[in-house]
Enzyme design. Structure first.
Site, PDB file in Angstrom:
ATOM      1  N   LYS A   1     -67.878  -5.223  46.320  1.00  0.00           N
ATOM      2  CA  LYS A   1     -67.334  -3.981  45.852  1.00  0.00           C
ATOM      3  C   LYS A   1     -68.088  -2.800  46.909  1.00  0.00           C
ATOM      4  O   LYS A   1     -66.921  -2.073  47.090  1.00  0.00           O
ATOM      5  CB  LYS A   1     -67.771  -3.686  44.589  1.00  0.00           C
ATOM      6  CG  LYS A   1     -69.439  -3.312  44.308  1.00  0.00           C
ATOM      7  CD  LYS A   1     -69.867  -3.236  42.913  1.00  0.00           C
ATOM      8  CE  LYS A   1     -71.101  -2.800  42.638  1.00  0.00           C
ATOM      9  NZ  LYS A   1     -71.808  -3.382  41.511  1.00  0.00           N
TER      10      LYS A   1
ATOM     11  N   ARG B   1     -77.123   0.119  30.156  1.00  0.00           N
ATOM     12  CA  ARG B   1     -75.636   0.100  30.902  1.00  0.00           C
ATOM     13  C   ARG B   1     -75.042  -0.887  29.889  1.00  0.00           C
ATOM     14  O   ARG B   1     -74.975  -0.690  28.924  1.00  0.00           O
ATOM     15  CB  ARG B   1     -75.615   0.055  32.300  1.00  0.00           C
ATOM     16  CG  ARG B   1     -74.395   0.439  32.903  1.00  0.00           C
ATOM     17  CD  ARG B   1     -74.183   0.434  34.388  1.00  0.00           C
ATOM     18  NE  ARG B   1     -73.860  -0.986  34.836  1.00  0.00           N
ATOM     19  CZ  ARG B   1     -73.546  -1.385  36.137  1.00  0.00           C
ATOM     20  NH1 ARG B   1     -73.715  -0.457  36.902  1.00  0.00           N
ATOM     21  NH2 ARG B   1     -73.157  -2.617  36.182  1.00  0.00           N
TER      22      ARG B   1
HETATM   23  C1  LIG Z   1     -72.791  -3.955  41.673  1.00  0.00           C
HETATM   24  C2  LIG Z   1     -73.106  -5.148  40.740  1.00  0.00           C
HETATM   25  C3  LIG Z   1     -73.996  -6.020  40.964  1.00  0.00           C
HETATM   26  C4  LIG Z   1     -74.369  -6.129  42.509  1.00  0.00           C
HETATM   27  O1  LIG Z   1     -75.558  -5.327  42.555  1.00  0.00           O
HETATM   28  P1  LIG Z   1     -76.456  -4.978  44.074  1.00  0.00           P
HETATM   29  O2  LIG Z   1     -77.383  -4.258  43.743  1.00  0.00           O
HETATM   30  O3  LIG Z   1     -75.505  -4.491  45.217  1.00  0.00           O
HETATM   31  O4  LIG Z   1     -76.704  -6.387  44.139  1.00  0.00           O
HETATM   32  C5  LIG Z   1     -74.240  -7.211  40.384  1.00  0.00           C
HETATM   33  N1  LIG Z   1     -73.782  -7.161  39.005  1.00  0.00           N
HETATM   34  C6  LIG Z   1     -72.835  -5.935  38.432  1.00  0.00           C
HETATM   35  C7  LIG Z   1     -72.597  -6.229  37.192  1.00  0.00           C
HETATM   36  C8  LIG Z   1     -72.593  -5.130  39.244  1.00  0.00           C
HETATM   37  O5  LIG Z   1     -71.640  -4.017  38.952  1.00  0.00           O
END
Ligand SMILES: *Cc1c(COP(=O)(O)O)cnc(C)c1O
Length: 355
Positions: free
Chosen positions: A37, A130
């Site tokens: 993302k 969250r």
């Molecule tokens: C963005 C996200 C991740 C990855 O997070 P990083 O800190 O970039 O490794 C993993 N799980 C969910 C649900 C996310 O939204």
């Protein structure tokens, strides 16, 4: 034509970082889902993650996942699905993270229409506040999920640190494992994935403290920037500079360090403070807050000081630099997560792949 500002993306460094993390995880029998993302699902970078050994790709936006359609690997949808997007989620992704029965029903209906079975991972909130069902609601939620046609529950997951800043530890991850055990025995099912979080869980991996039933981590930042996110530490043997920002000098003049005239608020409603350092050599670069957040970039030339930015202009102090900069020169910056997110989303920053 040379286009600026630009972000130079070193594909081999991304691949190397992925290999290091996949290797580390393998020692604990953990698979890595590469999270795309932060770079808006750009295929070139996703390919590097796959070449580095991730077993799935994950993204929070359908628009990004669509770009990855031609890559033959399982796709995980990260953000809780919108009911209005149920058809697209089922069409373009194999697995989604979920916490709402009404949404899971909508996904089930979409799956039946598309003649598919959609897999889901139930998110458990271990306290970060969250997404996820509370621990006390896990069993009854599973009971409801198991009745929904078109849906296969394949695992549990949790997300920590992103909102509440709660750090993954052996004890809160043990709770996830414990819920998993209760679900498997009560409903006589076996779940193939227990996903223990994001880049903030990595420090536990380095200490070999992740409970053994956890077999998946979802990593974005750690792969692209070589950093774990529980404490912000560098990960050894990874690159932090796979992404380099280059911006061009459009004005270079000696000016006072304090504005002249009556001071109100700036373009962002803030009242800036100025320290009088006398006359300084200042450069303006053609990049601004539309593309970066000022706190999240660092000049490679350590003598360059960032003064501030408006929407389209970044002002830096180059008085102490030994290099003699001129108008038209480019300055290099390393970036961290906040700026990477903005840069990759900005159509004004040219994306240059280094292979
Ligand atoms: C963005 C996200 C991740 C990855 O997070 P990083 O800190 O970039 O490794 C993993 N799980 C969910 C649900 C996310 O939204």
């Amino acid at each position: 034509m040379e286009i600026y500002p630009r972000i130079e993306i070193d594909i081999n460094k991304i691949k190397h970082n992925t290999q290091v993390l996949v290797g580390l995880a393998k020692e604990s029998n953990i698979n890595i889902t590469g999270i795309t993302k932060v770079f808006c699902g750009l295929k070139e970078i996703a390919h590097a993650m796959v070449a580095g050994g991730v077993t799935m790709l994950g993204d929070s936006r359908v628009e990004n996942i669509k770009k990855l359609e031609s890559i033959d690997i399982k796709k995980l949808f990260l953000r809780l699905p919108m009911i209005s997007q149920a058809m697209e989620i089922v069409k373009y992704t194999d697995i989604s993270l979920n916490s709402e029965i009404s949404t899971i029903k909508a996904l089930g209906e979409a799956a039946l229409k598309l003649n598919k079975v959609h897999s889901i991972i139930l998110m458990i909130d271990l306290g970060d506040l969250r997404e996820g069902v509370l621990i006390k609601d896990a069993l009854k939620t599973v009971e409801a999920i198991l009745k929904i046609e078109g849906i296969k529950l394949i695992g549990l997951g949790t997300n920590l640190t992103c909102y509440g800043g709660v750090i993954p530890q052996k004890d809160n991850l043990e709770i996830l494992v414990d819920i998993n055990k209760k679900i498997e025995s009560k409903f006589n099912i076996s779940l193939s994935i227990v996903s223990g979080g994001n880049s903030s869980s990595l420090y536990l991996l380095e200490k070999k403290e992740i409970p053994s039933r956890i077999n998946n981590l979802r990593l974005g930042e750690a792969i692209v920037l070589g950093r774990e996110t529980a404490f912000g530490n560098r990960i050894s043997n990874t690159y932090e500079d796979a992404f380099i920002l280059k911006a061009e000098i459009i004005e270079l003049k000696e000016k006072p360090s304090v504005p002249t005239g009556t001071l109100g608020v700036n373009a962002f409603g803030e009242k800036p403070n100025f320290e009088d350092k006398g006359i300084r050599k200042r450069a303006i670069l053609a990049i601004g807050r539309q593309d970066i957040s000022v706190e999240d970039i660092a000049p490679k030339d350590s003598k360059v000081g960032i003064i501030g930015a408006s929407s389209d202009h970044l002002i830096v102090d180059i008085t102490d630099c030994s290099h003699k900069y001129t108008v038209g020169d480019k300055l290099d910056f390393t970036i961290n997560y906040g700026s990477l997110l903005k840069i990759m989303s900005s159509e004004y920053v040219y994306k240059k792949f280094i292979k």
